[in-house]
Design a protein around this motif. Structure first.
Motif, PDB file in Angstrom:
ATOM      1  N   TRP A 180      50.169  15.651  52.630  1.00  6.45           N
ATOM      2  CA  TRP A 180      50.795  14.584  51.849  1.00  6.45           C
ATOM      3  C   TRP A 180      51.537  15.139  50.632  1.00  6.45           C
ATOM      4  CZ3 TRP A 180      45.263  12.278  51.854  1.00  6.45           C
ATOM      5  CH2 TRP A 180      44.968  11.753  53.126  1.00  6.45           C
ATOM      6  N   SER A 181      51.850  16.422  50.645  1.00  6.79           N
ATOM      7  CA  SER A 181      52.450  17.067  49.476  1.00  6.79           C
ATOM      8  C   SER A 181      53.720  16.370  48.990  1.00  6.79           C
ATOM      9  CB  SER A 181      52.744  18.536  49.774  1.00  6.79           C
ATOM     10  OG  SER A 181      51.558  19.234  50.083  1.00  6.79           O
ATOM     11  N   PRO A 182      54.670  16.021  49.878  1.00  4.53           N
ATOM     12  CA  PRO A 182      55.881  15.359  49.368  1.00  4.53           C
ATOM     13  C   PRO A 182      55.586  14.015  48.700  1.00  4.53           C
ATOM     14  CG  PRO A 182      56.247  16.218  51.583  1.00  4.53           C
ATOM     15  CD  PRO A 182      54.778  16.310  51.331  1.00  4.53           C
ATOM     16  N   GLU A 183      54.637  13.267  49.259  1.00  5.60           N
ATOM     17  CA  GLU A 183      54.301  11.973  48.666  1.00  5.60           C
ATOM     18  C   GLU A 183      53.552  12.133  47.346  1.00  5.60           C
ATOM     19  OE1 GLU A 183      53.402   9.248  52.510  1.00  5.60           O
ATOM     20  OE2 GLU A 183      52.651  11.308  52.552  1.00  5.60           O
ATOM     21  N   VAL A 184      52.720  13.164  47.256  1.00  4.45           N
ATOM     22  CA  VAL A 184      52.022  13.441  46.005  1.00  4.45           C
ATOM     23  C   VAL A 184      53.022  13.814  44.916  1.00  4.45           C
ATOM     24  CG1 VAL A 184      50.450  15.049  44.853  1.00  4.45           C
ATOM     25  CG2 VAL A 184      49.835  14.064  47.073  1.00  4.45           C
ATOM     26  N   ALA A 185      54.007  14.611  45.263  1.00  4.01           N
ATOM     27  CA  ALA A 185      55.014  15.026  44.284  1.00  4.01           C
ATOM     28  C   ALA A 185      55.810  13.841  43.740  1.00  4.01           C
ATOM     29  CB  ALA A 185      55.961  16.052  44.913  1.00  4.01           C
ATOM     30  N   ALA A 186      55.851  12.742  44.494  1.00  5.26           N
ATOM     31  CA  ALA A 186      56.592  11.550  44.058  1.00  5.26           C
ATOM     32  C   ALA A 186      55.716  10.549  43.308  1.00  5.26           C
ATOM     33  CB  ALA A 186      57.223  10.870  45.273  1.00  5.26           C
ATOM     34  N   LEU A 187      54.418  10.819  43.185  1.00  5.29           N
ATOM     35  CA  LEU A 187      53.520   9.877  42.524  1.00  5.29           C
ATOM     36  C   LEU A 187      53.850   9.747  41.039  1.00  5.29           C
ATOM     37  CD1 LEU A 187      49.898  10.541  43.870  1.00  5.29           C
ATOM     38  CD2 LEU A 187      51.296   8.510  44.194  1.00  5.29           C
ATOM     39  N   THR A 188      53.724   8.529  40.531  1.00  5.62           N
ATOM     40  CA  THR A 188      53.882   8.283  39.104  1.00  5.62           C
ATOM     41  C   THR A 188      52.578   7.836  38.446  1.00  5.62           C
ATOM     42  OG1 THR A 188      54.602   6.018  39.588  1.00  5.62           O
ATOM     43  CG2 THR A 188      56.321   7.696  39.356  1.00  5.62           C
ATOM     44  N   THR A 189      51.532   7.594  39.226  1.00  3.88           N
ATOM     45  CA  THR A 189      50.242   7.175  38.691  1.00  3.88           C
ATOM     46  C   THR A 189      49.583   8.337  37.953  1.00  3.88           C
ATOM     47  OG1 THR A 189      49.942   5.678  40.570  1.00  3.88           O
ATOM     48  CG2 THR A 189      47.988   6.202  39.262  1.00  3.88           C
ATOM     49  N   PRO A 190      49.214   8.170  36.686  1.00  6.66           N
ATOM     50  CA  PRO A 190      48.496   9.242  35.988  1.00  6.66           C
ATOM     51  C   PRO A 190      47.223   9.601  36.744  1.00  6.66           C
ATOM     52  CG  PRO A 190      49.237   7.565  34.438  1.00  6.66           C
ATOM     53  CD  PRO A 190      49.482   7.010  35.812  1.00  6.66           C
ATOM     54  N   THR A 191      47.039  10.891  37.000  1.00 12.93           N
ATOM     55  CA  THR A 191      45.986  11.346  37.913  1.00 12.93           C
ATOM     56  C   THR A 191      45.162  12.459  37.295  1.00 12.93           C
ATOM     57  OG1 THR A 191      47.358  10.774  39.837  1.00 12.93           O
ATOM     58  CG2 THR A 191      45.553  12.328  40.206  1.00 12.93           C
ATOM     59  N   LEU A 192      43.848  12.349  37.478  1.00 16.55           N
ATOM     60  CA  LEU A 192      42.919  13.433  37.150  1.00 16.55           C
ATOM     61  C   LEU A 192      42.390  14.011  38.447  1.00 16.55           C
ATOM     62  CD1 LEU A 192      40.895  15.093  35.367  1.00 16.55           C
ATOM     63  CD2 LEU A 192      39.358  13.118  35.512  1.00 16.55           C
ATOM     64  N   LEU A 193      42.520  15.321  38.604  1.00  9.38           N
ATOM     65  CA  LEU A 193      41.899  16.040  39.711  1.00  9.38           C
ATOM     66  C   LEU A 193      40.639  16.702  39.176  1.00  9.38           C
ATOM     67  CD1 LEU A 193      45.040  17.820  41.239  1.00  9.38           C
ATOM     68  CD2 LEU A 193      44.094  15.573  41.821  1.00  9.38           C
TER      69      LEU A 193
END
Length: 262
Positions: A180-193
Motif C-alpha cells: 500500500w506504499s503509494p496510498e500511504v504516501a498520499a495520506l494526509t491523516t496525522p499518523t503515529l507509527l
C-alpha cells in the motif's frame, strides 16, 4: 457493550471512558480483551470504543473472505452507526492493517491514526515471520486447540465451533501479497507509527513506512517548524507479542493524540 448491524454482520463493540472517541482494533485471533492492560490508561482520557473484528471474538463470521479492505469498511460503518465524526483510531498488527486501510478508504472519518506493529506492505515482516504465518487449512486450526487464542475464542465466540474456519480464513488473508506504499504516501491523516525494538517488523521497513508519511527526510530545525505531521515511536525492551500490554504504549500514544499540530 453491544452489537451494531453493519454491512450484513453483527459487529461487537464495547465503550469505556469519556472524551474524544478512540477506536481500538485488535490483532489476529484476538478480541477486545487484547487491550485489557492499557485500557484503563486510555479510558482515563478518551471515550474508548473497542471492536471485535469480523469472525473474531463476539463478532460471528459471515460468508465472505477476510480482507483488510472490507474490515475497514465494516469499522467505518460502525463509526457512522454511532454518529461519530473525526475519530482517532489505533490498530495493532492485523488491526493495524485494518486501521491503515480505514485511513486510506475513509479518511474523512479519521482525525488521527496510530498503527502499532504493522507494516504497509507484506514484505515489511521478517522473512521467518512470513514463513510462520498460519496455513489456510482448517486441520491446522484443529491442532491449535487449547492455545490461549483458542481458549479466548471458546469463551466469547457465539459459534465456538468456527475456530478452524477462522484459522483458515486468517491464514489465507495473511498469506496474500499487498503493498500500500503509494496510498500511504498520499495520506494526509496525522499518523503515529509505534513499534517494539524487537518487533516482527523489520527496522528498515519502520523507517521506510515513516518516510512515506513524510518523516525522516530533513532536520526539524532548532524550533521544530520542519517537523513532519507523522511520528515514529520505537519502544525499548518490547516485542510484537507484548507491546500492547506495556504502559509505554499509552505513554507514547496519548501525547500524540492530544498535541496541537503545526
Amino acid at each position: 457493550m453491544s452489537y451494531a448491524e453493519v454491512n450484513g454482520l453483527r459487529l461487537w463493540y464495547e465503550e469505556h471512558g469519556d472524551g474524544r472517541p478512540l477506536v481500538l482494533l485488535h490483532g489476529g485471533f484476538g478480541a477486545v480483551e487484547q487491550f485489557a492492560a492499557i485500557l484503563p490508561a486510555l479510558a482515563q482520557r478518551r471515550r474508548v470504543i473497542s471492536v471485535d473484528l469480523p469472525g473474531h471474538g463476539r463478532t460471528a463470521d459471515v460468508d465472505r473472505p477476510l480482507r483488510y479492505e472490507s474490515m475497514a469498511d465494516d469499522v467505518a460503518g460502525l463509526i457512522v452507526h454511532l454518529g461519530l465524526a473525526e475519530v482517532d483510531v489505533l490498530g495493532f498488527s492485523l488491526g493495524g492493517g485494518v486501521a491503515l486501510r480505514l485511513a486510506i478508504q475513509h479518511r474523512e472519518l479519521l482525525r488521527r491514526l496510530v498503527v502499532v506493529s504493522a507494516p504497509c506492505r507484506r514484505q515489511g515482516w521478517f522473512p521467518e515471520v512470513l514463513a510462520g504465518m498460519p496455513e489456510p487449512d482448517e486441520a491446522a486450526g484443529e491442532r491449535m486447540r487449547g492455545t490461549p487464542p483458542h481458549q479466548l475464542y471458546q469463551e466469547v465466540a457465539p459459534r465456538p465451533q468456527y475456530w478452524p474456519r477462522l484459522w483458515a480464513k486468517t491464514g489465507e488473508l495473511l498469506r496474500r501479497e499487498y503493498d500500500w506504499s503509494p496510498e500511504v504516501a498520499a495520506l494526509t491523516t496525522p499518523t503515529l507509527l509505534a513499534f517494539a525494538d524487537a518487533d516482527s517488523i523489520r527496522p528498515g521497513h519502520m523507517v521506510e513506512f515513516f518516510g512515506l508519511l513524510g518523516g525522516g527526510h530533513r532536520d526539524a530545525g532548532w524550533d521544530g517548524t520542519d517537523r513532519p505531521a507523522a511520528r515514529l515511536a520505537v519502544l525499548p525492551g518490547l516485542t510484537h507479542y507484548d507491546i500492547v500490554e506495556s504502559p509505554a504504549l499509552p505513554a507514547a500514544v496519548l501525547p500524540f493524540l492530544t498535541h496541537t499540530l503545526p
